[in-house]
Design an enzyme around this catalytic site. Sequence first.
Site, mmCIF file in Angstrom:
data_model
loop_
_atom_site.group_PDB
_atom_site.id
_atom_site.type_symbol
_atom_site.label_atom_id
_atom_site.label_comp_id
_atom_site.label_asym_id
_atom_site.label_seq_id
_atom_site.Cartn_x
_atom_site.Cartn_y
_atom_site.Cartn_z
ATOM 1 N N ASP A 1 51.894 62.503 17.153
ATOM 2 C CA ASP A 1 51.247 62.980 15.931
ATOM 3 C C ASP A 1 49.827 62.431 15.887
ATOM 4 O O ASP A 1 49.614 61.228 15.688
ATOM 5 C CB ASP A 1 52.069 62.505 14.735
ATOM 6 C CG ASP A 1 51.502 62.954 13.387
ATOM 7 O OD1 ASP A 1 50.321 63.352 13.322
ATOM 8 O OD2 ASP A 1 52.237 62.884 12.385
ATOM 9 N N MET A 2 48.843 63.331 16.051
ATOM 10 C CA MET A 2 47.431 62.934 16.070
ATOM 11 C C MET A 2 46.700 63.536 14.881
ATOM 12 O O MET A 2 46.488 64.756 14.812
ATOM 13 C CB MET A 2 46.776 63.399 17.374
ATOM 14 C CG MET A 2 47.361 62.789 18.640
ATOM 15 S SD MET A 2 47.175 60.986 18.753
ATOM 16 C CE MET A 2 45.405 60.771 18.748
ATOM 17 N N GLU A 3 46.323 62.677 13.943
ATOM 18 C CA GLU A 3 45.549 63.115 12.782
ATOM 19 C C GLU A 3 44.793 61.925 12.216
ATOM 20 O O GLU A 3 45.167 60.771 12.437
ATOM 21 C CB GLU A 3 46.469 63.729 11.716
ATOM 22 C CG GLU A 3 47.648 62.855 11.319
ATOM 23 C CD GLU A 3 48.634 63.579 10.414
ATOM 24 O OE1 GLU A 3 48.207 64.091 9.371
ATOM 25 O OE2 GLU A 3 49.832 63.614 10.750
ATOM 26 N N TRP A 4 43.713 62.215 11.500
ATOM 27 C CA TRP A 4 42.983 61.135 10.847
ATOM 28 C C TRP A 4 43.801 60.592 9.688
ATOM 29 O O TRP A 4 44.579 61.326 9.069
ATOM 30 C CB TRP A 4 41.634 61.625 10.324
ATOM 31 C CG TRP A 4 40.674 62.116 11.357
ATOM 32 C CD1 TRP A 4 40.023 63.318 11.352
ATOM 33 C CD2 TRP A 4 40.200 61.421 12.521
ATOM 34 N NE1 TRP A 4 39.190 63.427 12.444
ATOM 35 C CE2 TRP A 4 39.281 62.277 13.184
ATOM 36 C CE3 TRP A 4 40.475 60.167 13.085
ATOM 37 C CZ2 TRP A 4 38.634 61.920 14.359
ATOM 38 C CZ3 TRP A 4 39.836 59.813 14.263
ATOM 39 C CH2 TRP A 4 38.928 60.668 14.882
#
Length: 266
Positions: free
Chosen positions: A149-152
């Site tokens: 899971d890649m998010e800011w």
Amino acid sequence: MRRLAALIMLTLLGACSTVDDLSPLSPSSSSNPTIAVRAPRFEDSKPHEWDSGAPWNYAVHGTDVSKYQTSVDWPAAKASGISFAFIKATEGGDRFDEYFNEHWSRTKAAGVPRAAYHFFYFCTPAATQARWFIANVPVDRSAMPPVLDMEWNPKSPTCRLRPNAATVRSEMTTFLEIVERHYGKKPIIYTSVDFFDDNGLSTFRGYPYWLRSVAGHPRQKYGSHPFTFWQYTGTGIVPGMTGKADINVFNGSEAAWNKWLRQNTR
């Protein structure tokens, strides 16, 4: 005479029968473990007005959960149309979701295909995070591939670091390669529109994508970038789940879904 009459009756009944009549009934889609309900249409507490590419045009729907979705009634969710689940396992290099084990075991017991996901933390090296995920998520050949899971995370109380795009992609590569070697399955990448654009992920190919887009079809937000899963709402209503639910679709037909499962859950 009675025996003769009985023989005549049996002959007539046999003439009216076919092989199909005598064969077991084919299982319906609701009893097929690889799909719950074809093309369900869930309620939504804050629905988007879809002008095109509505999610209910897709055959296979699922959800994703973490500690915020406590004690889900997975048989009820499955009966309503949930055919798969993504389950949060870890975050960073030291956080383990307290409901992971419950969700992990109960989805399997209910016959809901599931995958574990890791929420990336930008203040811990990728290799450390990969080892933490591996330490907490068992190898289960029947599970779907693991998810990154890649998010800011601008609201993080401990880490609001935003590395440059090249660093982000390098760290992603490190995590993905370590996890793939361990589980023997190519991981899935989850991301949002802003993170995708900020880090040039249109050039980061070779992995299946799970894209978040709650205000438009992915082709409107991500262009022609391929995707395997689409998260279309975070405010859905799913029987068996308390509160707001994330709902996703598989990008393909029922037959494509069954094929994808066969290829990725063994």
